[in-house]
Design an enzyme around this catalytic site. Structure first.
Site, PDB file in Angstrom:
ATOM      1  N   GLY A  35      -7.895 -11.375  -0.545  1.00  0.00           N
ATOM      2  CA  GLY A  35      -9.162 -11.276   0.189  1.00  0.00           C
ATOM      3  C   GLY A  35     -10.333 -11.868  -0.577  1.00  0.00           C
TER       4      GLY A  35
ATOM      5  N   ASP B 253      -8.839   2.097   6.433  1.00  0.00           N
ATOM      6  CA  ASP B 253      -9.444   0.850   6.871  1.00  0.00           C
ATOM      7  C   ASP B 253     -10.502   0.477   5.838  1.00  0.00           C
ATOM      8  OD1 ASP B 253      -9.083  -0.980   9.165  1.00  0.00           O
ATOM      9  OD2 ASP B 253     -11.249  -0.809   9.293  1.00  0.00           O
TER      10      ASP B 253
ATOM     11  N   LYS C 133      -7.745  -3.251 -11.641  1.00  0.00           N
ATOM     12  CA  LYS C 133      -8.383  -3.147 -10.316  1.00  0.00           C
ATOM     13  C   LYS C 133      -8.156  -1.749  -9.718  1.00  0.00           C
ATOM     14  CE  LYS C 133      -8.500  -4.966  -5.624  1.00  0.00           C
ATOM     15  NZ  LYS C 133      -7.989  -5.892  -4.614  1.00  0.00           N
TER      16      LYS C 133
ATOM     17  N   LYS D  18       0.844  -1.211   0.000  1.00  0.00           N
ATOM     18  CA  LYS D  18       0.000   0.000   0.000  1.00  0.00           C
ATOM     19  C   LYS D  18       0.875   1.255   0.000  1.00  0.00           C
ATOM     20  CE  LYS D  18      -4.001  -1.693   2.646  1.00  0.00           C
ATOM     21  NZ  LYS D  18      -4.692  -1.526   3.944  1.00  0.00           N
TER      22      LYS D  18
HETATM   23  P1  IMP Z   1      -7.776  -3.584   5.190  1.00  0.00           P
HETATM   24  O1  IMP Z   1      -8.417  -2.665   6.201  1.00  0.00           O
HETATM   25  O2  IMP Z   1      -7.408  -2.882   3.914  1.00  0.00           O
HETATM   26  O3  IMP Z   1      -6.638  -4.371   5.772  1.00  0.00           O
HETATM   27  O4  IMP Z   1      -8.908  -4.651   4.767  1.00  0.00           O
HETATM   28  C1  IMP Z   1      -9.546  -5.503   5.728  1.00  0.00           C
HETATM   29  C2  IMP Z   1     -10.054  -6.762   5.035  1.00  0.00           C
HETATM   30  O5  IMP Z   1     -11.072  -6.420   4.081  1.00  0.00           O
HETATM   31  C3  IMP Z   1      -9.019  -7.531   4.244  1.00  0.00           C
HETATM   32  O6  IMP Z   1      -8.302  -8.436   5.060  1.00  0.00           O
HETATM   33  C4  IMP Z   1      -9.887  -8.272   3.220  1.00  0.00           C
HETATM   34  O7  IMP Z   1     -10.498  -9.409   3.804  1.00  0.00           O
HETATM   35  C5  IMP Z   1     -10.979  -7.247   2.931  1.00  0.00           C
HETATM   36  N1  IMP Z   1     -10.581  -6.403   1.779  1.00  0.00           N
HETATM   37  C6  IMP Z   1     -10.224  -5.095   1.810  1.00  0.00           C
HETATM   38  N2  IMP Z   1      -9.902  -4.648   0.592  1.00  0.00           N
HETATM   39  C7  IMP Z   1     -10.062  -5.706  -0.250  1.00  0.00           C
HETATM   40  C8  IMP Z   1      -9.875  -5.864  -1.658  1.00  0.00           C
HETATM   41  O8  IMP Z   1      -9.466  -4.959  -2.397  1.00  0.00           O
HETATM   42  N3  IMP Z   1     -10.159  -7.084  -2.156  1.00  0.00           N
HETATM   43  C9  IMP Z   1     -10.585  -8.126  -1.387  1.00  0.00           C
HETATM   44  N4  IMP Z   1     -10.745  -8.038  -0.064  1.00  0.00           N
HETATM   45  C10 IMP Z   1     -10.494  -6.825   0.503  1.00  0.00           C
END
Ligand code: IMP
Length: 193
Positions: free
Chosen positions: A149, A68, A171, A12
């Protein structure tokens, strides 16, 4: 200008650094001496985003932003939402999470879902949030192997493939995270800090 991206995810950090350009050099958590795991305990995506950014701002005295994200499924009243990473348990397994999601949606006709990202920017005298979403639907089986994810079961509206069948460039043009980042970058460009 000193601005920290409060994330431990180097992927990121690289992505956002390149979007911001060299004139707005970004600091990582390591750069500011923060090696601790940032707490996410507010129970909402927006709250956790703000919690992380405010914690770093107050403790390390540096302007910063945190993000988040999560998946919200309409028929599941917004679940997994803030618990997206640990939906099937603390092991944080993407595969387990997808399997549980498909199980909970078995026989459900309404497959509408969206990904959401909230970014919180904290600078002296300012707390501002930026939101990005991508609307779509949850398929009945996994398709594609890119991304991470829930990507293999999420088909964005207007596309005939899942996020896991897209290149990173594809994406990044439509993702919730890219959209929220674009909002942040537009703000920073017109309000230099
Ligand atoms: P984070 O807050 O970006 O770490 O996202 C939390 C969770 O949401 C991740 O562990 C995934 O399960 C889901 N998630 C967030 N963004 C994505 C994405 O772009 N694709 C698929 N799953 C996502």
């Amino acid at each position: 200008m000193k601005l920290c991206f409060a994330t431990n995810n180097t992927h990121k950090l690289d992505e956002v650094s390149s979007l911001l350009g060299v004139k707005m050099g970004l600091l990582s958590l390591k750069d500011i001496g923060c090696t601790e795991e940032l707490e996410e305990s507010t129970g909402t995506i927006s709250g956790n985003s703000r919690q992380k950014a405010e914690y770093v701002f107050k403790k390390y005295k540096v302007s910063c932003f945190a993000d988040d994200s999560g998946l919200e499924v309409e028929a599941l009243n917004g679940a997994p939402g803030v618990d997206s990473a640990i939906y099937a348990g603390p092991q944080r397994s993407h595969e387990d999470n997808i399997n549980l999601l498909l199980k909970n949606l078995a026989g459900v006709i309404n497959r509408k879902a969206r990904f959401i990202t909230i970014i919180t920017l904290v600078t002296p005298g300012l707390v501002k949030q930026f939101k990005g979403t991508v609307e779509g639907e949850i398929l009945h089986a996994k398709t594609g192997s890119a991304g991470f994810g829930y990507d293999p079961v999420f088909k964005p509206n207007g596309f005939s493939k899942t996020l896991a069948q897209m290149t990173m460039d594809e994406k990044n043009k439509i993702s919730h995270r890219a959209r929220a980042m674009t909002e942040l970058i537009n703000f920073l460009t017109s309000h230099p800090i």
